[in-house]
Design an enzyme around this catalytic site. Structure first.
Site, PDB file in Angstrom:
ATOM      1  N   GLY A  21      11.909  31.876  -1.266  1.00 21.76           N
ATOM      2  CA  GLY A  21      13.073  32.599  -1.776  1.00 21.76           C
ATOM      3  C   GLY A  21      12.871  32.961  -3.232  1.00 21.76           C
ATOM      4  N   GLY A  22      13.961  33.382  -3.886  1.00 25.48           N
ATOM      5  CA  GLY A  22      13.875  33.802  -5.275  1.00 25.48           C
ATOM      6  C   GLY A  22      13.534  32.671  -6.212  1.00 25.48           C
ATOM      7  N   ASP A 135      27.387  28.863  -3.996  1.00 25.54           N
ATOM      8  CA  ASP A 135      26.514  29.936  -3.496  1.00 25.54           C
ATOM      9  C   ASP A 135      26.557  29.989  -1.973  1.00 25.54           C
ATOM     10  OD1 ASP A 135      24.791  32.070  -3.745  1.00 25.54           O
ATOM     11  OD2 ASP A 135      22.992  30.843  -3.760  1.00 25.54           O
TER      12      ASP A 135
END
Length: 717
Positions: A21-22, A135
């Site tokens: 992921g990021g 999130d």
């Protein structure tokens, strides 16, 4: 970062990379201590170098490790390896909710309702432990193969409030609350907003706000009203839409105040999809800080976000002019030129000092002024309410008579009653009593018992038009089907058979010495019985013989018997024993062991040891070297003849040949310094004996003289 085959902390073996992921990379790994597979999430180097971020990340990860719930991915461990920070988590086989929606499109409302109830139940436990996710989005929710949903990535959002974290690393802005979009404060209600958006996407297959960039979408969350999901799909039950609309209110105080309250409404609509839920309330509370998008995007939002100057205490009501006027009067108070919200960045983004002072209980001057104006407004409102009440009471008696007269002249109007949840017989009796025509359909249901009314086509209180009927859907109960017998089959085959028969499959694992690994030990319910279609069948799959782990003890300087006892205590065995000399370890004590102490090995493993023989004993030997010569004193050599010289070194009972060769007159005298030295002699007492013979073998030693001698030098070993 990590490579396949690496061993982390002498415990976790990296198997393969399973996702990226990021902010992190996820690996599948095997824990050799507990003999199970786990997921290891490793922060990317650009975040590992930010010490402030790492500290927040570790604190939040440790907080998440305290959460235990079937709908939360368990966190087992937090650590660091060669500068890389990681979290060890439960390995969940499945796909993300985002991928699930992309594969299946909008979900049936029953599935979406089941999913959101599972997610909310997990978040509820987190909130009870004062952990806010910050999130929540379908990308952070895993749909496991057995249909259980699990929420992951607790703590990363809070850690990412550092300004060094780019918005791209934080994932989609499509699910953040208005207060997060402003860079303001967030609490449990921010999670509730994100839950509402996630529920919206499950029911419609789309997110409510789309834009060209993060700033555009963030502004939509702040300014724009979302389109109710039933405008896209009228088949979505009213109750579900009401829950979404309440959860996604712009103002946090108008949302559900707790996930517990939201879950209670979800349970109501599970029984009655058209239940009256989602009533808004206004309770003011403080918030806590979080940042979800980049600093540049926040500045862009700030530059275009509208000031908030209008406050309405009452909803607009076209049938109540007095209340409309009350709202207008109240709004005029808040539009006083002396009191307007500042339109600069400071009004939208409070600095940290101001946050700290508020958290300590100090009252914001702006809030103090609002309270003062609110007190004046309340006085005005109370006066208006009293006037309206008096006017209403005085007019009620006048209207009553007219209403009665109208009813006698008009045809009687049928209005629908609520029969959902009643037994079929009871519902028909109530409808017949009211003169309401009806028709019946029957459907299988996993929620409603047999013969219970599941839904009605006309809602309670609605007018029933002439020549129309109310359609009642009556439950046929759960649809039953045969359960395949999968005991003794391989787990993958068992799962395929059960899924094909229409069942959800849950897999438990147990160690078993008799059943081979990956084969089914038992199932519930049993095979060859019947169970509700779509219900869950649990199969217990063998993990093979249990591998028990022991830690190897320190054996150095122990006797053989002591070493054997120490190993036995750990369920280990003594292996081969060999001996070596040692200048440091006493005779009979362990010098070394084949497996280092502290190493985790399978119980029953044999450990070899080396025992000291004490110091190696020294021995003295001697080396002989030679000097001097043998010369001819009186012998006359016949032409062309040779003589034979034999020289022997006698050491004790041993004789060593030094010279045994032929010489002519020209090769004499014999030089002893060129003779080879003799090593390894055990005695320093030695003597040289020589003899000389002619070609016929006659002893001619007397014609020769010798100065040849041997010198012995001691050598210690």
């Amino acid at each position: 970062m990590f490579e396949t085959g690496m061993i982390i902390q002498n415990r976790y073996e990296i198997i393969e990379e399973v996702g990226s992921g990021g902010m992190s990379v996820v690996y599948k790994a095997k824990c050799h201590v507990l003999n199970r597979f786990v997921a290891i999430k490793v922060l990317k180097p650009e975040f590992s170098d930010d010490k402030g971020f790492v500290n927040k990340f570790r604190i939040e990860a440790q907080s998440a490790a305290g959460l235990s719930h079937p709908n939360i991915v368990n966190v087992f461990d937090v650590g660091e390896e060669n500068g890389f920070y990681y979290i060890v988590m439960e390995l969940v086989e499945g796909i993300t909710l985002k991928e699930y929606i992309q594969q299946n499109g909008r979900l049936p409302y029953q599935t979406a309702l089941d999913f959101i109830m599972q997610i909310t139940a997990g978040i509820e436990v987190a909130h009870e432990h004062h952990t806010i996710h910050r999130d929540i989005k379908p990308q952070n929710i895993i749909v496991s193969k057995n249909g259980t949903l699990k929420v992951t990535d607790f703590g990363i959002a809070k850690a990412a409030t550092s300004n060094t974290i780019a918005s791209s690393a934080m994932g989609s802005v499509h699910y953040i609350s208005p207060e997060q979009a402003r860079g303001g404060y967030s609490d449990e209600r921010s999670d509730i907003y994100s839950l509402g958006i996630t529920f919206y996407e499950m029911l419609t297959g789309r997110v409510p706000f789309e834009g060209e960039n993060n700033v555009t979408v963030a502004l939509m969350h702040i300014q724009s009203e979302l389109i109710p999901p039933r405008e896209y799909y009228p088949d979505i039950p009213v109750g579900l839409e009401k829950i979404i609309l309440k959860a996604t209110q712009k103002k946090p105080e108008r949302r559900y105040l707790t996930t517990n309250a939201m879950l209670a409404d979800l349970k109501k609509v599970a029984i009655d999809p058209n239940a009256d839920v989602g009533n808004t309330s206004a309770v003011m509370t403080n918030n806590a800080p979080t940042i979800q998008i980049s600093e540049e995007e926040l500045a862009a939002i700030n530059s275009v976000a509208p000031r908030q100057t209008g406050i309405s205490m009452f909803p607009v009501n076209q049938n109540n002019q007095e209340l409309d006027e009350a709202n207008q009067a109240l709004e005029s108070l808040y539009h006083d030129e002396d009191y307007e919200y500042e339109d600069d960045e400071e009004s939208l983004f409070d600095d940290e000092d101001e946050v700290d002072s508020r958290s300590k209980g100090e009252l914001d001057p702006k809030m103090e002024k609002i309270i003062t104006i609110g007190a004046i407004a309340a006085t005005v409102i109370i006066a208006i309410i009293i006037i309206v009440a008096i006017a209403s009471i005085s007019g009620a008696f006048k209207k009553e008579k007219a209403t009665t007269e109208q009813m006698t002249t008009q045809e009687e109007i049928l209005k629908m009653i609520d029969v959902v949840g009643m037994k079929e017989e009871e519902a028909i009796e109530e409808l017949t009593k009211e003169g309401i025509p009806y028709e019946i359909e029957r459907e299988y249901s996993d929620v409603f018992e047999e013969d219970i009314v599941m839904s009605q086509s006309i809602s309670e209180g609605e007018e029933i038009k002439e020549d129309s009927k109310v359609k009642l859907v009556i439950s046929k109960g759960q649809e039953m089907t045969d359960v395949p017998d999968v005991v003794g089959k391989k787990s993958e085959e068992a799962k395929t058979l059960l899924t094909a028969a229409g069942f959800e499959v849950e897999i438990d694992e147990e160690y078993d010495e008799e059943v081979e690994k990956d084969y089914v030990i038992s199932q519930t319910p049993n095979g060859e019985t019947q169970a509700a279609k779509g219900s869950k069948v649990t199969i217990v799959v063998s993990k093979g013989e249990e591998v028990k782990v022991a830690v190897v003890p320190e054996l150095k300087k122990k006797t053989v018997s002591e070493a054997e006892a120490a190993l036995s205590e750990k369920n280990l065995k003594l292996g081969n024993v060999k001996q070596e000399y040692s200048d440091d370890i006493k005779d009979g004590l362990v010098i070394a062991q084949s497996i280092s102490s502290g190493t985790e090995v399978k119980e029953g493993t044999a450990v070899d040891i080396t025992i000291s023989k004490g110091k190696k004993p020294t021995t003295t030997t001697y080396t002989a070297t030679f000097s001097g010569s043998i010369s001819n004193s009186s012998y006359v050599f016949p032409e062309g003849e040779y003589i034979r010289i034999v020289v022997t070194l006698k050491v004790g009972q041993a004789n060593y040949s030094i010279v045994d060769d032929y010489y002519d007159e020209a090769s004499l005298p014999l030089d002893g310094s060129g003779l080879s030295e003799i090593t390894g002699l055990t005695s320093k007492s030695a003597s040289l004996v020589y003899s000389v013979k002619d070609a016929a073998g006659n002893d001619i030693t007397s014609h020769f003289t010798s100065s040849l001698q041997a010198r012995l030098k001691a050598v210690e070993q």
